[in-house]
Design a protein around this motif. Structure first.
Motif: not given
Length: 330
Positions: A36-37, A39-44
């Motif tokens: 999950p982290y 997958l969230l890395l590009p948006a972050l």
């Protein structure tokens, strides 16, 4: 008896072997825990590069004396500390007076635009709640202003607001005779009403879409029961529809407020780089203060103050609405 039972059972080696236990995973490690982290890395990263980093740079620029001569190497510009903030909030100085006038104009414009957008959107959504012939066509037509690109819509309105050959004056003056003489809509005091008209025209379909989606969760049996009890349309709207839409309206009003208060595209495209005083919103005022007078330090200070104001209003609004929900549940 015990001996006989033991003897009949036989040795353990003659029975089927017990199933092997699966190997236990190592403690502290779960397969896929980091997915999950990742997958969230590009948006972050995009959030940091697009929003957070410019905010940090803008805050840093507000403490320096930035002009057209020092903008290229802004990190080496002279340090001013809080002088830029004192300049823009000094009501005895022209800069402070202009900012206050722009702030009050923006507040009035935001309240009027958000109120009209919510009123028109709610009325249209309630009207289209019942099934009738042509409802789908009306829904599609109501969403056209929201689907059009902002620049295309505002440029079209700028032509319609022309004094001599615009459609607005042609209808109001030539066709209906409501005006004694064709007024100027893009300059003077009328510019505020022109800006408000364009803002409401392109903003109310969003309110209509959100309210219409919220109405789908209202049980139709409640209206049928209310009608059997003798409740009219107005009582049903006040007692059923509006209370059921309260969570939706709380989010809708906040989003409309932030969009309208920060709106830059509409006045910039409608009036150009120099907006009239009656339609001088904070966003366009900051742009003019930065790129017309080349005082980027003062413009950055205004931007920081605007950010703090919006954060304060958002925090207070969320606190009041959350407390209201807790009270209603209790």
């Amino acid at each position: 008896m015990t001996a006989t039972t033991t003897a009949s059972a036989g040795p353990r080696s003659d029975r089927e072997p017990a199933p092997a236990k699966p190997p236990s995973p190592r403690k502290g490690r779960r397969p896929g825990r980091a997915l999950p982290y990742l997958l969230l890395l590009p948006a972050l990263l995009l959030e940091i590069l697009v929003h957070l980093l410019p905010i940090v740079i803008g805050v840093a620029m507000s403490f320096r004396e930035l002009t057209q001569f020092s903008l290229r190497d802004w990190n080496a510009a002279p340090w001013r500390g809080l002088d830029n903030f004192r300049l823009v909030v000094d009501l005895d100085a022209p800069a402070g007076q202009a900012l206050l006038r722009s702030f009050l104009t923006t507040c009035l414009f935001t309240v009027a635009s958000v109120g009209l957008c919510w009123l028109l959107g709610t009325a249209a959504a309630v009207f289209l709640q019942d099934t009738f012939r042509g409802r789908g066509l009306l829904r599609a037509l109501f969403l056209v202003p929201y689907a059009l690109p902002v620049y295309t819509a505002v440029i079209t309105w700028s032509f319609m607001f022309q004094r001599d050959n615009g459609l607005v004056n042609h209808v109001l003056h030539d066709q209906l005779g409501l005006l004694d003489s064709p007024p100027f809509w893009l300059i003077g005091d009328n510019s505020f009403w022109a800006l408000l008209t364009v803002s409401v025209w392109k903003g109310w379909p969003f309110a209509f879409l959100v309210v219409m989606a919220g109405l789908q969760n209202v049980d139709r049996e409640m209206y049928e029961a209310a009608a059997l009890d003798g409740a009219g349309r107005w009582q049903q709207l006040r007692r059923i529809t509006l209370p059921s839409l309260r969570p939706v309206n709380q989010v809708l009003v906040l989003v409309l407020f932030l969009w309208t208060f920060n709106d830059f595209n509409t006045p910039f495209v409608l009036f150009g780089k120099a907006a009239p005083e009656a339609a001088d919103l904070v966003s366009i005022h900051i742009y003019q203060s930065s790129f017309a007078t080349w005082n980027f330090g003062a413009g950055s200070a205004m931007s920081v103050l605007l950010l703090l104001f919006l954060l304060l209003v958002t925090g207070v609004y969320l606190f009041l609405t959350s407390r209201e929900r807790r009270v209603s549940r209790g």
